[in-house]
Design a protein around this motif. Structure first.
Motif, PDB file in Angstrom:
ATOM      1  N   VAL A 235     -12.573  -6.403  10.740  1.00  0.00           N
ATOM      2  CA  VAL A 235     -11.292  -6.864  10.195  1.00  0.00           C
ATOM      3  C   VAL A 235     -11.358  -8.352   9.867  1.00  0.00           C
ATOM      4  CG1 VAL A 235      -8.857  -7.267  10.755  1.00  0.00           C
ATOM      5  CG2 VAL A 235      -9.901  -5.062  11.263  1.00  0.00           C
TER       6      VAL A 235
ATOM      7  N   GLN B 142     -13.330  -8.906   6.682  1.00  0.00           N
ATOM      8  CA  GLN B 142     -12.519  -8.521   5.527  1.00  0.00           C
ATOM      9  C   GLN B 142     -11.460  -9.586   5.246  1.00  0.00           C
ATOM     10  OE1 GLN B 142     -10.732  -4.627   5.786  1.00  0.00           O
ATOM     11  NE2 GLN B 142      -9.347  -5.049   4.084  1.00  0.00           N
TER      12      GLN B 142
ATOM     13  N   GLU C 206     -11.289 -11.697   1.749  1.00  0.00           N
ATOM     14  CA  GLU C 206     -10.121 -11.643   0.876  1.00  0.00           C
ATOM     15  C   GLU C 206      -9.580 -13.035   0.585  1.00  0.00           C
ATOM     16  OE1 GLU C 206      -7.440  -8.788   2.618  1.00  0.00           O
ATOM     17  OE2 GLU C 206      -8.742  -7.115   2.061  1.00  0.00           O
TER      18      GLU C 206
ATOM     19  N   GLN D  31     -14.103  -4.991  -0.406  1.00  0.00           N
ATOM     20  CA  GLN D  31     -13.954  -3.553  -0.645  1.00  0.00           C
ATOM     21  C   GLN D  31     -14.954  -2.755   0.198  1.00  0.00           C
ATOM     22  OE1 GLN D  31     -14.222  -2.814  -4.860  1.00  0.00           O
ATOM     23  NE2 GLN D  31     -12.549  -4.231  -5.319  1.00  0.00           N
TER      24      GLN D  31
ATOM     25  N   ARG E  63     -13.874  -2.911   3.839  1.00  0.00           N
ATOM     26  CA  ARG E  63     -12.713  -2.026   4.019  1.00  0.00           C
ATOM     27  C   ARG E  63     -13.181  -0.579   4.186  1.00  0.00           C
ATOM     28  NH1 ARG E  63     -10.478  -2.952  -0.556  1.00  0.00           N
ATOM     29  NH2 ARG E  63      -9.563  -4.904   0.135  1.00  0.00           N
TER      30      ARG E  63
ATOM     31  N   ARG F 232     -14.589  -0.103   7.606  1.00  0.00           N
ATOM     32  CA  ARG F 232     -13.515  -0.048   8.602  1.00  0.00           C
ATOM     33  C   ARG F 232     -12.848   1.316   8.593  1.00  0.00           C
ATOM     34  NH1 ARG F 232      -8.314  -0.649   7.962  1.00  0.00           N
ATOM     35  NH2 ARG F 232      -8.501  -1.673   5.956  1.00  0.00           N
ATOM     36  N   TRP F 233     -12.568   1.829   7.398  1.00  0.00           N
ATOM     37  CA  TRP F 233     -11.945   3.153   7.293  1.00  0.00           C
ATOM     38  C   TRP F 233     -12.835   4.223   7.924  1.00  0.00           C
ATOM     39  CZ3 TRP F 233     -10.301   2.735   1.473  1.00  0.00           C
ATOM     40  CH2 TRP F 233      -9.161   1.940   1.385  1.00  0.00           C
TER      41      TRP F 233
ATOM     42  N   LYS G 295      -3.583   1.831   8.968  1.00  0.00           N
ATOM     43  CA  LYS G 295      -3.094   0.772   8.076  1.00  0.00           C
ATOM     44  C   LYS G 295      -2.150  -0.160   8.822  1.00  0.00           C
ATOM     45  CE  LYS G 295      -3.455   3.113   3.637  1.00  0.00           C
ATOM     46  NZ  LYS G 295      -2.723   3.679   2.491  1.00  0.00           N
TER      47      LYS G 295
ATOM     48  N   HIS H  28      -4.128  -2.442  11.007  1.00  0.00           N
ATOM     49  CA  HIS H  28      -4.786  -3.442  10.171  1.00  0.00           C
ATOM     50  C   HIS H  28      -3.792  -4.531   9.750  1.00  0.00           C
ATOM     51  CE1 HIS H  28      -6.409  -4.912   6.259  1.00  0.00           C
ATOM     52  NE2 HIS H  28      -7.440  -5.108   7.049  1.00  0.00           N
TER      53      HIS H  28
END
Length: 153
Positions: A95, A98, A102, A118, A121, A124-125, A139, A142
């Motif tokens: 996290v 990311q 970003e 991306q 992410r 992480r998913w 979500k 996050h």
């Protein structure tokens, strides 16, 4: 502690109470979810991940995440309580990487950071799905984590 950080921490903990319902089928997911209820653990790990990604860069944070996941693979589902702290830390480093990607992507010439974010992410998913987390609740966790990290600035 600054008031926004405290409020963000409360949101993280509140949101993570709901994650436990989704991780019921996965023993490692249950053990990781329990760590979100430990305010001190969340503060320590989230700040360490945030600081590492800020100071050493998102790539270094992802290397740390990977090292933690390697430890998890060694313990696997056989000993979820032993593997949970490493899995928990891996998620936070992911996290944080990311988060900083970003931020860097917003700068001129940050297109490569956008692509990196991306990919992070997606990783992480994958991790959240492996734990049995519901998409909506993942979500929320996050978003709560980002609010907490915004408070560290």
């Amino acid at each position: 502690m600054k008031r926004p950080v405290m409020m963000a921490a409360v949101l993280v903990f509140w949101g993570c109470f709901f994650i436990g319902a989704c991780a019921q089928e996965n023993p490692l997911g249950q053990a990781v979810t329990a760590l979100f209820h430990d305010r001190q653990q969340v503060q320590q790990v989230s700040y360490a991940a945030w600081k590492a990604a800020r100071d050493d860069g998102p790539q270094a944070a992802m290397r740390k995440s990977s090292k933690y996941l390697q430890k998890v693979n060694a313990a696997g589902d056989e000993i979820p309580a032993a593997a949970a702290p490493d899995a928990f830390a891996a998620w936070w480093y992911n996290v944080a990487a990311q988060y900083w990607c970003e931020i860097a992507a917003r700068n001129p010439g940050g297109e490569s950071f956008d692509k990196a974010a991306q990919r992070i992410r997606g990783a992480r998913w994958d991790l959240e799905r492996a734990w049995g987390w519901d998409v909506d609740l993942a979500k929320q966790a996050h978003q709560d984590a980002y609010r907490l990290m915004d408070g560290y600035k």
